[in-house]
Write a protein that holds these residues in place. Structure first.
Motif, PDB file in Angstrom:
ATOM      1  N   LEU A 307      42.932  44.701  47.011  1.00  9.65           N
ATOM      2  CA  LEU A 307      42.673  43.342  46.546  1.00  9.65           C
ATOM      3  C   LEU A 307      42.650  43.296  45.020  1.00  9.65           C
ATOM      4  CD1 LEU A 307      42.003  40.390  47.127  1.00  9.65           C
ATOM      5  CD2 LEU A 307      39.570  41.044  47.294  1.00  9.65           C
ATOM      6  N   GLU A 308      42.043  44.280  44.381  1.00 10.40           N
ATOM      7  CA  GLU A 308      42.015  44.315  42.913  1.00 10.40           C
ATOM      8  C   GLU A 308      43.430  44.401  42.346  1.00 10.40           C
ATOM      9  OE1 GLU A 308      37.672  46.440  42.100  1.00 10.40           O
ATOM     10  OE2 GLU A 308      39.452  47.682  42.470  1.00 10.40           O
ATOM     11  N   ALA A 309      44.273  45.232  42.951  1.00 13.39           N
ATOM     12  CA  ALA A 309      45.657  45.351  42.478  1.00 13.39           C
ATOM     13  C   ALA A 309      46.410  44.036  42.653  1.00 13.39           C
ATOM     14  CB  ALA A 309      46.363  46.475  43.227  1.00 13.39           C
ATOM     15  N   ARG A 310      46.109  43.331  43.732  1.00 10.12           N
ATOM     16  CA  ARG A 310      46.808  42.072  44.013  1.00 10.12           C
ATOM     17  C   ARG A 310      46.396  40.976  43.033  1.00 10.12           C
ATOM     18  NH1 ARG A 310      46.027  42.247  48.982  1.00 10.12           N
ATOM     19  NH2 ARG A 310      44.342  40.774  49.344  1.00 10.12           N
ATOM     20  N   LEU A 311      45.137  40.969  42.608  1.00 10.96           N
ATOM     21  CA  LEU A 311      44.626  39.876  41.774  1.00 10.96           C
ATOM     22  C   LEU A 311      44.664  40.172  40.286  1.00 10.96           C
ATOM     23  CD1 LEU A 311      41.435  38.722  43.762  1.00 10.96           C
ATOM     24  CD2 LEU A 311      43.810  37.958  44.009  1.00 10.96           C
ATOM     25  N   LEU A 312      44.945  41.411  39.895  1.00 14.23           N
ATOM     26  CA  LEU A 312      44.767  41.807  38.497  1.00 14.23           C
ATOM     27  C   LEU A 312      45.584  40.959  37.524  1.00 14.23           C
ATOM     28  CD1 LEU A 312      43.508  43.606  36.384  1.00 14.23           C
ATOM     29  CD2 LEU A 312      45.314  45.303  36.822  1.00 14.23           C
ATOM     30  N   VAL A 313      46.864  40.759  37.782  1.00 10.44           N
ATOM     31  CA  VAL A 313      47.693  40.004  36.832  1.00 10.44           C
ATOM     32  C   VAL A 313      47.197  38.563  36.706  1.00 10.44           C
ATOM     33  CG1 VAL A 313      49.993  39.062  36.404  1.00 10.44           C
ATOM     34  CG2 VAL A 313      49.729  41.450  37.058  1.00 10.44           C
ATOM     35  N   GLY A 314      46.834  37.941  37.812  1.00  8.67           N
ATOM     36  CA  GLY A 314      46.297  36.584  37.748  1.00  8.67           C
ATOM     37  C   GLY A 314      45.003  36.526  36.962  1.00  8.67           C
ATOM     38  N   LEU A 315      44.162  37.549  37.102  1.00  4.64           N
ATOM     39  CA  LEU A 315      42.922  37.612  36.323  1.00  4.64           C
ATOM     40  C   LEU A 315      43.218  37.807  34.838  1.00  4.64           C
ATOM     41  CD1 LEU A 315      40.684  39.763  38.689  1.00  4.64           C
ATOM     42  CD2 LEU A 315      40.170  37.443  37.896  1.00  4.64           C
ATOM     43  N   MET A 316      44.221  38.615  34.535  1.00  2.00           N
ATOM     44  CA  MET A 316      44.602  38.806  33.131  1.00  2.00           C
ATOM     45  C   MET A 316      45.063  37.490  32.510  1.00  2.00           C
ATOM     46  SD  MET A 316      46.628  42.443  33.582  1.00  2.00           S
ATOM     47  CE  MET A 316      47.437  42.397  31.969  1.00  2.00           C
ATOM     48  N   ARG A 317      45.911  36.749  33.234  1.00  2.00           N
ATOM     49  CA  ARG A 317      46.402  35.471  32.704  1.00  2.00           C
ATOM     50  C   ARG A 317      45.261  34.461  32.564  1.00  2.00           C
ATOM     51  NH1 ARG A 317      52.055  35.748  35.863  1.00  2.00           N
ATOM     52  NH2 ARG A 317      50.782  35.390  37.710  1.00  2.00           N
ATOM     53  N   ALA A 318      44.345  34.457  33.531  1.00  6.80           N
ATOM     54  CA  ALA A 318      43.219  33.521  33.456  1.00  6.80           C
ATOM     55  C   ALA A 318      42.299  33.869  32.295  1.00  6.80           C
ATOM     56  CB  ALA A 318      42.448  33.531  34.771  1.00  6.80           C
ATOM     57  N   ARG A 319      42.100  35.158  32.058  1.00 11.79           N
ATOM     58  CA  ARG A 319      41.244  35.562  30.937  1.00 11.79           C
ATOM     59  C   ARG A 319      41.894  35.189  29.600  1.00 11.79           C
ATOM     60  NH1 ARG A 319      36.186  37.321  28.889  1.00 11.79           N
ATOM     61  NH2 ARG A 319      36.678  38.101  26.827  1.00 11.79           N
ATOM     62  N   GLN A 320      43.197  35.407  29.483  1.00  7.70           N
ATOM     63  CA  GLN A 320      43.889  34.983  28.268  1.00  7.70           C
ATOM     64  C   GLN A 320      43.739  33.478  28.060  1.00  7.70           C
ATOM     65  OE1 GLN A 320      47.642  36.522  29.535  1.00  7.70           O
ATOM     66  NE2 GLN A 320      47.518  38.394  28.306  1.00  7.70           N
ATOM     67  N   SER A 321      43.844  32.727  29.136  1.00  5.38           N
ATOM     68  CA  SER A 321      43.713  31.268  29.058  1.00  5.38           C
ATOM     69  C   SER A 321      42.296  30.856  28.707  1.00  5.38           C
ATOM     70  CB  SER A 321      44.131  30.639  30.392  1.00  5.38           C
ATOM     71  OG  SER A 321      45.476  30.955  30.697  1.00  5.38           O
ATOM     72  N   ALA A 322      41.304  31.534  29.291  1.00  4.12           N
ATOM     73  CA  ALA A 322      39.905  31.247  28.964  1.00  4.12           C
ATOM     74  C   ALA A 322      39.646  31.499  27.485  1.00  4.12           C
ATOM     75  CB  ALA A 322      38.974  32.095  29.831  1.00  4.12           C
ATOM     76  N   LEU A 323      40.182  32.604  26.972  1.00  5.73           N
ATOM     77  CA  LEU A 323      39.995  32.927  25.556  1.00  5.73           C
ATOM     78  C   LEU A 323      40.612  31.840  24.679  1.00  5.73           C
ATOM     79  CD1 LEU A 323      40.459  36.425  23.964  1.00  5.73           C
ATOM     80  CD2 LEU A 323      41.434  34.408  22.870  1.00  5.73           C
ATOM     81  N   ILE A 324      41.805  31.406  25.038  1.00  7.96           N
ATOM     82  CA  ILE A 324      42.485  30.364  24.255  1.00  7.96           C
ATOM     83  C   ILE A 324      41.688  29.057  24.294  1.00  7.96           C
ATOM     84  CG2 ILE A 324      44.557  28.929  24.169  1.00  7.96           C
ATOM     85  CD1 ILE A 324      46.078  31.438  25.296  1.00  7.96           C
ATOM     86  N   LEU A 325      41.262  28.650  25.467  1.00  9.22           N
ATOM     87  CA  LEU A 325      40.519  27.397  25.614  1.00  9.22           C
ATOM     88  C   LEU A 325      39.203  27.425  24.845  1.00  9.22           C
ATOM     89  CD1 LEU A 325      41.159  26.870  29.410  1.00  9.22           C
ATOM     90  CD2 LEU A 325      41.679  25.155  27.658  1.00  9.22           C
ATOM     91  N   ILE A 326      38.414  28.467  25.053  1.00  5.37           N
ATOM     92  CA  ILE A 326      37.087  28.531  24.437  1.00  5.37           C
ATOM     93  C   ILE A 326      37.191  28.612  22.918  1.00  5.37           C
ATOM     94  CG2 ILE A 326      35.027  29.974  24.180  1.00  5.37           C
ATOM     95  CD1 ILE A 326      35.276  30.657  27.163  1.00  5.37           C
TER      96      ILE A 326
END
Length: 376
Positions: A307-326
């Motif tokens: 599950l971690e391998a499946r979600l990792l890229v989506g989590l990376m993109r979401a974290r980049q987006s969170a950083l940009i937004l905040i």
């Protein structure tokens, strides 16, 4: 507050078992996704930082630690961070704040540093107890703690070679192995960088520049809400650093070290890897932009679940987006500090552009391929 011996006992009692970990995960998942949590976490980052007052820092240093030295105030977004130069040439870091919410943050940070002392495979600052043996001090109107300063260069100043990124991933894996063995106080305090807040961050969309950046952020956050968020409770949760950025990762003569546990909390274990990997996506010729090396180093120490391998890229993109937004939002609130606040934004925007073409299947395949890479 407790002493080092009391903390060790608390940690021994707090070592995880499956039922306790599942229960804590459920409570934190629910709490961090609430409107109240998001508003409390937002309020912390929308309050101006403490004004630097070196004279007060010197007084606190003498009163609580019996030490004297020259004080230099360093850049900081929330807490007041001062470098203390002692007469023998050694340097310490004193963190203080006049905010009430800082008490819980300092309780977490000081306990985390105490828990990491004598750990192997990575470096962390050493906590300096107060004169009466406490992990931190708290008096009317101000609180804080004292730590050593790690000598070295921050990762963002180094050339990110495959070997260095692999060693960074390995050190982060060892850090998470250690943090996975303890429960720390105030790990459930409001933190805007917690994954539970991410679905609400699109409220900050108005502060984004128009164009491709905003479009990429919208896509990444929609993917997070629709695909990833429902599976977050199924991940393994533990205490995490929650901000192992290149600015908080130090290359020392003895290996890699980690500083600034101010955003640490109880969250999915894989979050630390997603954050660290999201910062090193720089090479458009590679599927994961060069993060492959860091992922391989981490997975060699702490293998990823399916599950971690499946979600990792989506989590990376979401974290980049969170950083940009905040950080666009906070730069609007504090324009004088915009350069410091946005120090990681350009990297996140570039990384998000590189990862954008990956589908869920191709992202998972790239992660699995990275996990099987030999060491550089």
């Amino acid at each position: 507050m407790g002493d080092l011996g009391g903390l060790a006992a608390d940690q021994e009692l707090g070592r995880h078992n499956t039922s306790a970990g599942t229960s804590s995960c459920h409570r934190t998942c629910v709490a961090a996704s609430t409107e109240a949590y998001f508003r409390a976490a937002s309020a912390i980052l929308s309050t101006p930082p403490d004004e630097p007052e070196p004279d007060i820092s010197a007084t606190l240093l003498k009163r609580h630690y019996g030490l004297e030295g020259s004080i230099a105030v360093l850049s900081s977004e929330v807490e007041r961070t001062s470098e203390v130069s002692l007469q023998d040439g050694s340097k310490l870091i004193l963190k203080t704040s006049t905010r009430r919410e800082a008490i819980d943050s300092f309780r977490f940070q000081s306990a985390a540093l105490a828990a990491l002392q004598n750990s192997a495979g990575f470096a962390a600052p050493t906590l300096i107890p107060t004169s009466d043996g406490a992990l931190m001090f708290e008096e009317e109107g101000i609180s804080g703690y004292l730590q050593t300063r790690i000598e070295g260069l921050s990762l963002h100043k180094e050339t990110p070679t495959p070997d260095l990124l692999s060693r960074t991933g390995s050190a982060l894996g060892r850090l998470d192995l250690t943090l996975g063995q303890v429960n720390l106080p105030a790990a459930d305090r409001p933190v805007l960088w917690h994954v539970g807040c991410w679905p609400r961050l699109m409220e900050l969309e108005e502060y984004l520049p128009s164009g491709s950046v905003a479009a990429s952020v919208r896509r990444a956050m929609a993917e997070y809400i629709q695909v990833i968020e429902p599976q977050i409770p199924n991940l393994e949760w533990q205490v995490t650093h929650n901000d192992p950025s290149p600015f908080n990762t130090i290359v020392t003569s003895d290996g890699l070290g980690f500083i600034d546990f101010g955003d640490g909390c109880w969250s999915p274990k894989i979050q630390d890897l997603a954050i660290a990997a999201s910062h090193v996506v720089t090479d458009p010729t590679l599927p994961l932009g060069g993060a492959e090396h860091l992922i391989a180093g981490y997975a060699a120490v702490l293998p990823l679940s399916a599950l971690e391998a499946r979600l990792l890229v989506g989590l990376m993109r979401a974290r980049q987006s969170a950083l940009i937004l905040i950080n666009y939002w906070r730069s609007h609130l504090f324009p004088a500090d915009a350069q410091y606040i946005k120090k990681n934004v350009a990297r996140a925007e570039r990384g998000l552009t590189i990862l954008a073409p990956l589908s869920a299947a191709s992202g998972e395949a790239a992660v699995l391929a990275a996990m099987s890479r030999p060491s550089p």
